[in-house]
Design an enzyme around this catalytic site. Structure first.
Site, PDB file in Angstrom:
ATOM      1  N   CYS A 150      88.862 -26.720  54.027  1.00 38.92           N
ATOM      2  CA  CYS A 150      88.596 -25.400  53.427  1.00 38.92           C
ATOM      3  C   CYS A 150      87.172 -24.974  53.761  1.00 38.92           C
ATOM      4  O   CYS A 150      86.919 -23.800  54.043  1.00 38.92           O
ATOM      5  CB  CYS A 150      88.788 -25.445  51.914  1.00 38.92           C
ATOM      6  SG  CYS A 150      90.518 -25.408  51.397  1.00 38.92           S
ATOM      7  N   HIS A 170      94.840 -23.423  51.436  1.00 40.72           N
ATOM      8  CA  HIS A 170      94.919 -24.862  51.172  1.00 40.72           C
ATOM      9  C   HIS A 170      96.306 -25.279  50.691  1.00 40.72           C
ATOM     10  O   HIS A 170      96.804 -24.781  49.676  1.00 40.72           O
ATOM     11  CB  HIS A 170      93.883 -25.273  50.115  1.00 40.72           C
ATOM     12  CG  HIS A 170      93.875 -26.740  49.833  1.00 40.72           C
ATOM     13  ND1 HIS A 170      93.044 -27.623  50.497  1.00 40.72           N
ATOM     14  CD2 HIS A 170      94.625 -27.502  48.998  1.00 40.72           C
ATOM     15  CE1 HIS A 170      93.276 -28.852  50.075  1.00 40.72           C
ATOM     16  NE2 HIS A 170      94.235 -28.799  49.153  1.00 40.72           N
ATOM     17  N   GLY A 209      99.219 -41.951  56.679  1.00 36.72           N
ATOM     18  CA  GLY A 209      98.001 -41.863  57.477  1.00 36.72           C
ATOM     19  C   GLY A 209      97.218 -40.586  57.293  1.00 36.72           C
ATOM     20  O   GLY A 209      96.323 -40.283  58.081  1.00 36.72           O
ATOM     21  N   HIS A 258      94.594 -31.580  53.453  1.00 39.22           N
ATOM     22  CA  HIS A 258      94.796 -30.143  53.752  1.00 39.22           C
ATOM     23  C   HIS A 258      95.658 -30.148  55.011  1.00 39.22           C
ATOM     24  O   HIS A 258      95.257 -30.729  56.032  1.00 39.22           O
ATOM     25  CB  HIS A 258      93.424 -29.487  53.991  1.00 39.22           C
ATOM     26  CG  HIS A 258      93.465 -28.016  54.320  1.00 39.22           C
ATOM     27  ND1 HIS A 258      92.662 -27.081  53.684  1.00 39.22           N
ATOM     28  CD2 HIS A 258      94.169 -27.325  55.249  1.00 39.22           C
ATOM     29  CE1 HIS A 258      92.895 -25.882  54.202  1.00 39.22           C
ATOM     30  NE2 HIS A 258      93.794 -25.999  55.160  1.00 39.22           N
ATOM     31  N   HIS A 309      97.423 -30.242  58.318  1.00 35.12           N
ATOM     32  CA  HIS A 309      96.902 -30.070  59.678  1.00 35.12           C
ATOM     33  C   HIS A 309      97.860 -30.683  60.678  1.00 35.12           C
ATOM     34  O   HIS A 309      98.477 -31.706  60.422  1.00 35.12           O
ATOM     35  CB  HIS A 309      95.503 -30.681  59.831  1.00 35.12           C
ATOM     36  CG  HIS A 309      95.394 -32.102  59.372  1.00 35.12           C
ATOM     37  ND1 HIS A 309      95.290 -32.447  58.037  1.00 35.12           N
ATOM     38  CD2 HIS A 309      95.384 -33.265  60.058  1.00 35.12           C
ATOM     39  CE1 HIS A 309      95.225 -33.765  57.933  1.00 35.12           C
ATOM     40  NE2 HIS A 309      95.277 -34.288  59.147  1.00 35.12           N
ATOM     41  N   HIS A 345      97.935 -32.262  64.423  1.00 37.78           N
ATOM     42  CA  HIS A 345      97.149 -32.791  65.542  1.00 37.78           C
ATOM     43  C   HIS A 345      97.857 -32.389  66.827  1.00 37.78           C
ATOM     44  O   HIS A 345      99.040 -32.727  67.010  1.00 37.78           O
ATOM     45  CB  HIS A 345      97.112 -34.322  65.518  1.00 37.78           C
ATOM     46  CG  HIS A 345      96.415 -34.927  64.350  1.00 37.78           C
ATOM     47  ND1 HIS A 345      95.142 -35.444  64.421  1.00 37.78           N
ATOM     48  CD2 HIS A 345      96.821 -35.121  63.069  1.00 37.78           C
ATOM     49  CE1 HIS A 345      94.794 -35.944  63.237  1.00 37.78           C
ATOM     50  NE2 HIS A 345      95.792 -35.767  62.399  1.00 37.78           N
TER      51      HIS A 345
HETATM   52  P1  5GP Z   1      94.618 -37.300  59.299  1.00 39.31           P
HETATM   53  O1  5GP Z   1      94.365 -38.757  59.380  1.00 39.31           O
HETATM   54  O2  5GP Z   1      94.360 -36.758  57.897  1.00 39.31           O
HETATM   55  O3  5GP Z   1      95.956 -36.878  59.839  1.00 39.31           O
HETATM   56  O4  5GP Z   1      93.575 -36.631  60.277  1.00 39.31           O
HETATM   57  C1  5GP Z   1      92.364 -36.099  59.880  1.00 39.31           C
HETATM   58  C2  5GP Z   1      91.589 -35.782  61.129  1.00 39.31           C
HETATM   59  O5  5GP Z   1      90.527 -34.929  60.801  1.00 39.31           O
HETATM   60  C3  5GP Z   1      90.975 -37.026  61.807  1.00 39.31           C
HETATM   61  O6  5GP Z   1      91.457 -37.114  63.134  1.00 39.31           O
HETATM   62  C4  5GP Z   1      89.480 -36.781  61.734  1.00 39.31           C
HETATM   63  O7  5GP Z   1      88.812 -37.201  62.889  1.00 39.31           O
HETATM   64  C5  5GP Z   1      89.405 -35.281  61.536  1.00 39.31           C
HETATM   65  N1  5GP Z   1      88.274 -34.827  60.738  1.00 39.31           N
HETATM   66  C6  5GP Z   1      87.948 -35.275  59.497  1.00 39.31           C
HETATM   67  N2  5GP Z   1      86.869 -34.607  59.034  1.00 39.31           N
HETATM   68  C7  5GP Z   1      86.529 -33.722  60.011  1.00 39.31           C
HETATM   69  C8  5GP Z   1      85.470 -32.760  60.101  1.00 39.31           C
HETATM   70  O8  5GP Z   1      84.648 -32.573  59.211  1.00 39.31           O
HETATM   71  N3  5GP Z   1      85.406 -32.039  61.257  1.00 39.31           N
HETATM   72  C9  5GP Z   1      86.315 -32.196  62.273  1.00 39.31           C
HETATM   73  N4  5GP Z   1      86.152 -31.437  63.360  1.00 39.31           N
HETATM   74  N5  5GP Z   1      87.320 -33.102  62.203  1.00 39.31           N
HETATM   75  C10 5GP Z   1      87.425 -33.850  61.077  1.00 39.31           C
HETATM   76 ZN    ZN Z   2      91.623 -27.341  51.899  1.00 41.17          ZN
END
Ligand code: 5GP
Ligand code: ZN
Length: 135
Positions: free
Chosen positions: A6, A45, A89, A94, A96, A98
């Protein structure tokens, strides 16, 4: 709300945002798995994907499709990964997606290991439970 994504949406925390529309942004992952590893997120969010409604997901899909076309114009392939809850994982609560560009010879073998034996009974039980969940 104390949510890092956010804060990125609100430009309170810097990020390499390279796409933005009314509903979504796309930016580079700060700890990339590959060159161009992108996160596409809704501006609003939601903790997990099931909290979104169809319209909200449609809007996000438009951004995912645009970024996909961009990545596929550059890379040899792409993995899309979307994690929900810690057990799967998810580190940032929030929603997202990949979008990870893949390049010939990059040496990754993303994916699940199929070492766990799943029985027909377990899958039947899953399907039975699914009928009881409101979707
Ligand atoms: P998850 O494990 O939740 O699917 O992936 C979270 C992703 O967010 C990770 O790949 C991590 O590197 C990325 N990430 C976490 N915090 C930040 C941030 O503050 N900035 C950016 N650009 N990426 C973030
Ligand atoms: Zn959020």
């Amino acid at each position: 709300m104390d949510c890092i994504f956010c804060k990125i949406v609100n430009k309170e925390v810097p990020a390499e945002i390279y796409y933005e529309d009314d509903h979504a942004i796309a930016f580079l992952d700060m700890n990339p798995a590959n060159v161009g590893h992108t996160l596409v997120i809704p501006k609003k969010h939601f903790e997990t994907i099931d909290k979104m409604n169809k319209i909200e997901l449609d809007k996000l899909s438009e951004a995912i499709l645009k970024i996909s076309k961009g990545i596929m114009g550059i890379a040899d392939g792409m993995n899309i990964v979307q994690n929900n809850k810690e057990v799967a994982g998810q580190a940032v609560p929030h929603v997202h997606f990949h979008l990870v560009p893949r390049y010939k010879g990059d040496g990754y073998s993303l994916g699940w290991k199929r070492e766990k034996r799943v029985t027909k009974e377990e899958n039947d039980d899953f399907l039975k439970k699914l009928k009881e969940v409101k979707i």
